[in-house]
Design a protein around this motif. Structure first.
Motif, mmCIF file in Angstrom:
data_model
loop_
_atom_site.group_PDB
_atom_site.id
_atom_site.type_symbol
_atom_site.label_atom_id
_atom_site.label_comp_id
_atom_site.label_asym_id
_atom_site.label_seq_id
_atom_site.Cartn_x
_atom_site.Cartn_y
_atom_site.Cartn_z
ATOM 1 N N LYS A 145 -7.956 -4.096 8.047
ATOM 2 C CA LYS A 145 -6.929 -4.797 8.971
ATOM 3 C C LYS A 145 -6.338 -3.720 10.020
ATOM 4 C CE LYS A 145 -5.091 -7.518 5.017
ATOM 5 N NZ LYS A 145 -4.006 -8.223 4.228
ATOM 6 N N LYS A 146 -6.669 -2.554 9.924
ATOM 7 C CA LYS A 146 -6.506 -1.590 10.825
ATOM 8 C C LYS A 146 -7.677 -1.008 11.381
ATOM 9 C CE LYS A 146 -1.761 -1.778 10.259
ATOM 10 N NZ LYS A 146 -0.812 -2.267 11.454
ATOM 11 N N ALA A 147 -8.479 -1.749 12.263
ATOM 12 C CA ALA A 147 -9.907 -1.388 12.433
ATOM 13 C C ALA A 147 -9.927 -0.361 13.563
ATOM 14 C CB ALA A 147 -10.590 -2.611 13.274
ATOM 15 N N THR A 148 -8.846 -0.314 14.316
ATOM 16 C CA THR A 148 -8.945 1.057 15.450
ATOM 17 C C THR A 148 -8.616 2.318 14.974
ATOM 18 O OG1 THR A 148 -8.132 -0.652 17.244
ATOM 19 C CG2 THR A 148 -7.877 1.737 17.626
ATOM 20 N N GLN A 149 -7.654 2.339 13.919
ATOM 21 C CA GLN A 149 -7.312 3.343 13.192
ATOM 22 C C GLN A 149 -8.241 4.107 12.281
ATOM 23 O OE1 GLN A 149 -5.273 0.824 13.864
ATOM 24 N NE2 GLN A 149 -3.390 1.334 13.903
ATOM 25 N N LYS B 53 -2.145 8.123 2.285
ATOM 26 C CA LYS B 53 -2.256 6.524 2.091
ATOM 27 C C LYS B 53 -0.873 5.843 2.727
ATOM 28 C CE LYS B 53 -3.791 2.938 -1.051
ATOM 29 N NZ LYS B 53 -4.454 2.745 -2.361
ATOM 30 N N GLN B 54 0.115 6.864 2.784
ATOM 31 C CA GLN B 54 1.273 6.032 3.417
ATOM 32 C C GLN B 54 1.205 6.077 4.729
ATOM 33 O OE1 GLN B 54 4.293 5.237 1.848
ATOM 34 N NE2 GLN B 54 4.573 4.533 3.887
ATOM 35 N N ALA B 55 0.500 7.156 5.380
ATOM 36 C CA ALA B 55 0.421 6.973 6.861
ATOM 37 C C ALA B 55 -0.631 5.829 7.348
ATOM 38 C CB ALA B 55 -0.287 8.504 7.271
ATOM 39 N N VAL B 56 -1.634 5.613 6.323
ATOM 40 C CA VAL B 56 -2.373 4.636 6.718
ATOM 41 C C VAL B 56 -1.456 3.246 6.424
ATOM 42 C CG1 VAL B 56 -4.319 3.140 5.938
ATOM 43 C CG2 VAL B 56 -4.515 5.269 5.892
ATOM 44 N N GLN B 57 -0.805 3.046 5.543
ATOM 45 C CA GLN B 57 0.097 1.803 5.461
ATOM 46 C C GLN B 57 1.166 1.893 6.554
ATOM 47 O OE1 GLN B 57 3.088 1.510 2.275
ATOM 48 N NE2 GLN B 57 2.201 -0.217 1.673
ATOM 49 N N ASP B 58 1.256 2.927 7.249
ATOM 50 C CA ASP B 58 2.474 2.914 8.326
ATOM 51 C C ASP B 58 1.623 2.619 9.551
ATOM 52 O OD1 ASP B 58 4.427 3.152 6.712
ATOM 53 O OD2 ASP B 58 4.883 5.246 7.033
ATOM 54 N N GLY B 59 0.250 2.358 9.631
ATOM 55 C CA GLY B 59 -0.501 1.984 10.903
ATOM 56 C C GLY B 59 -1.091 3.348 11.647
ATOM 57 N N LYS B 60 -1.003 4.270 10.832
ATOM 58 C CA LYS B 60 -1.477 5.602 11.744
ATOM 59 C C LYS B 60 -2.836 5.924 11.387
ATOM 60 C CE LYS B 60 2.780 6.601 12.976
ATOM 61 N NZ LYS B 60 3.175 6.101 14.460
ATOM 62 N N THR B 61 -3.510 6.596 12.187
ATOM 63 C CA THR B 61 -4.967 7.272 11.864
ATOM 64 C C THR B 61 -4.559 8.401 10.824
ATOM 65 O OG1 THR B 61 -5.816 6.464 14.022
ATOM 66 C CG2 THR B 61 -6.957 8.292 12.730
ATOM 67 N N ALA B 62 -5.356 7.951 9.736
ATOM 68 C CA ALA B 62 -5.089 9.115 8.630
ATOM 69 C C ALA B 62 -6.304 9.329 7.944
ATOM 70 C CB ALA B 62 -3.830 8.680 7.664
ATOM 71 N N ALA C 166 -10.376 7.379 12.454
ATOM 72 C CA ALA C 166 -10.553 8.425 11.050
ATOM 73 C C ALA C 166 -11.896 8.539 10.516
ATOM 74 C CB ALA C 166 -9.820 7.637 9.939
ATOM 75 N N LYS C 167 -12.908 7.563 10.785
ATOM 76 C CA LYS C 167 -14.341 7.662 10.648
ATOM 77 C C LYS C 167 -14.935 8.760 11.469
ATOM 78 C CE LYS C 167 -18.532 5.003 9.657
ATOM 79 N NZ LYS C 167 -19.354 5.589 10.733
ATOM 80 N N LYS C 168 -14.631 8.568 12.796
ATOM 81 C CA LYS C 168 -15.030 9.471 13.796
ATOM 82 C C LYS C 168 -14.703 10.885 13.445
ATOM 83 C CE LYS C 168 -15.311 9.977 18.806
ATOM 84 N NZ LYS C 168 -14.892 9.666 20.185
ATOM 85 N N LEU C 169 -13.391 11.141 13.287
ATOM 86 C CA LEU C 169 -12.720 12.339 13.076
ATOM 87 C C LEU C 169 -13.267 12.817 11.959
ATOM 88 C CD1 LEU C 169 -9.106 11.657 13.540
ATOM 89 C CD2 LEU C 169 -10.577 13.245 14.985
ATOM 90 N N SER C 170 -13.733 12.119 10.793
ATOM 91 C CA SER C 170 -14.251 12.650 9.595
ATOM 92 C C SER C 170 -15.820 13.046 9.768
ATOM 93 C CB SER C 170 -14.506 11.467 8.482
ATOM 94 O OG SER C 170 -13.155 11.105 8.199
ATOM 95 N N GLU C 171 -16.474 12.337 10.685
ATOM 96 C CA GLU C 171 -17.896 12.517 10.840
ATOM 97 C C GLU C 171 -18.072 14.009 11.784
ATOM 98 O OE1 GLU C 171 -19.885 8.241 10.511
ATOM 99 O OE2 GLU C 171 -19.097 8.793 12.593
ATOM 100 N N ASN C 172 -16.966 13.922 12.644
ATOM 101 C CA ASN C 172 -16.886 15.431 13.677
ATOM 102 C C ASN C 172 -16.629 16.466 12.939
ATOM 103 O OD1 ASN C 172 -18.124 13.581 15.633
ATOM 104 N ND2 ASN C 172 -16.308 13.426 16.788
ATOM 105 N N TYR D 247 -12.745 5.491 1.085
ATOM 106 C CA TYR D 247 -12.233 4.725 -0.156
ATOM 107 C C TYR D 247 -11.835 3.377 0.424
ATOM 108 C CZ TYR D 247 -11.983 9.208 -2.331
ATOM 109 O OH TYR D 247 -12.033 10.482 -2.923
ATOM 110 N N PRO D 248 -12.012 2.168 -0.303
ATOM 111 C CA PRO D 248 -11.383 0.908 -0.191
ATOM 112 C C PRO D 248 -9.789 0.902 0.087
ATOM 113 C CG PRO D 248 -11.758 1.006 -2.505
ATOM 114 C CD PRO D 248 -12.373 2.365 -2.006
ATOM 115 N N TYR D 249 -9.284 0.258 0.877
ATOM 116 C CA TYR D 249 -7.890 0.044 1.221
ATOM 117 C C TYR D 249 -7.404 -1.192 0.632
ATOM 118 C CZ TYR D 249 -3.149 0.423 2.949
ATOM 119 O OH TYR D 249 -1.725 0.430 3.234
#
Length: 348
Positions: free
Chosen positions: A179-183, A217-226, A187-193, A202-204
């Protein structure tokens, strides 16, 4: 239900307002290339008091707000030491944007050497989000981070390690939130780099109305890249793990074009997206020949628990093929403890 006297309610609200104002003033400062340390004080109706240390580093130019949190569990030392180093090392004139660094989120846990919980109110900060404005001291800290720190962050990095009883392999992780594809993509890019070999997703699976409980997870829920790092083990400071954390932060800042000190991603990234948790049903003494990173086969006996007389109470079997992401590595075991987390990659 306990009713507080009006003057106490007014006192605690005024304390919180002052705390918010001190942080807001430092964050809103127009002074570029600056570094400011702030202590946010808290107190609750049970007589507990404490504080949240925050460093705000402003670069020479405006840019993203990158938040780093360590010490949510005060016994996880490599993240805490790594953030101490970063606070000293980051050159403000070379930084674009703003860093918010919380070097020890759970100071009571840290200074009393208490694993997992704040000994004052017996609550786990990593299970308290979004927190409560007028709650216990742990709930107030969670509420402050949610309302004042996460809300201002573009990227939110929560750094953990193996607590006093945990053996783990270093990894970076994020929530795969469709539901937050851009974030999620960032997050995936930062993890891989990051430079870590193991990248875990993890599944959300919670709604916006459910409590997030976990810090990032709170940051993810609030729409942030976390995202989160797990690095270090068994309540010790391993210099190689401190260095891994610092390297990862610099690589992430480089990915965000905030700081030019990155060294690049790991050459052989291992992706993991299927985590299986083996739980204990008994209290006793735990034994295992396995260590974090070991491969396991489905149905293999991975450990057992005895009573004080050596009688086996329970055996634990792997329910899937994979490898040990983290596990219990000390003898005491209680009901519902996580014996082992077995991780693998499953094609969708």
């Amino acid at each position: 239900m306990r009713i507080l006297p009006l003057f106490l309610v007014i006192f605690f609200l005024s304390q919180l307002t002052l705390a918010q104002s001190a942080f807001q003033k430092a964050f809103d400062s127009n002074v570029n290339s600056s570094k400011e340390n702030v202590r946010i004080n808290f107190s609750d109706t049970a007589g507990n008091s404490g504080y949240l240390p925050i460093t705000i580093i402003k670069g020479k130019t405006k840019g993203p707000v990158f938040t780093i949190v360590a010490g949510v569990h005060g016994y996880e030392y490599p993240p805490i030491i790594a953030t101490q180093n970063l606070i000293k090392e980051i050159k403000t004139d070379s930084l674009n944007g703003t860093l918010i660094i919380i070097p020890i989120a759970n100071t009571a846990s840290f200074f009393t050497r208490t694993p997992f919980i704040n000994p004052q109110d017996k609550k786990n900060l990593n299970n308290a989000f979004p927190g409560k404005k007028n709650g216990t001291i742990t709930e107030q800290i969670a509420h402050f981070i949610t309302t004042n720190i996460i809300s201002k962050s573009d990227v939110f990095l929560d750094i953990h390690g193996g607590d006093a009883c945990e053996d783990l392999i270093p990894f970076v992780c994020y929530y795969n939130n469709p539901k937050k594809a851009t974030q999620t993509a960032l997050a995936k890019k930062l993890s891989e780099n990051s430079g870590f070999e193991y990248v875990v997703s993890y599944p959300y699976n919670i709604s916006n109305k459910e409590p997030a409980k976990y810090t990032f997870k709170q940051a993810v829920q609030d729409g942030k890249t976390a995202l989160s790092i797990e690095c270090g083990k068994l309540g010790n400071v391993q210099s190689e793990n401190v260095a891994l954390i610092e390297k990862a932060v610099y690589n992430m800042l480089g990915t965000m074009n905030m700081y030019a000190n990155s060294t690049g991603s790991h050459k052989n990234i291992i992706h993991c997206n299927n985590q299986i948790y083996i739980k204990s049903n008994v209290k006793g003494i735990f034994y295992s020949q396995y260590k974090a990173g070991n491969k396991v086969k489905k149905d293999a006996i991975i450990g057992y628990t005895t009573n004080e007389f050596g009688v086996i109470l329970e055996e634990y079997k792997a329910t899937t093929d994979g490898f040990v992401l983290y596990m219990l590595a000390t003898p005491p075991i209680n009901i519902d403890d996580t014996v082992m987390c077995i991780s693998a990659y499953t094609k969708n």
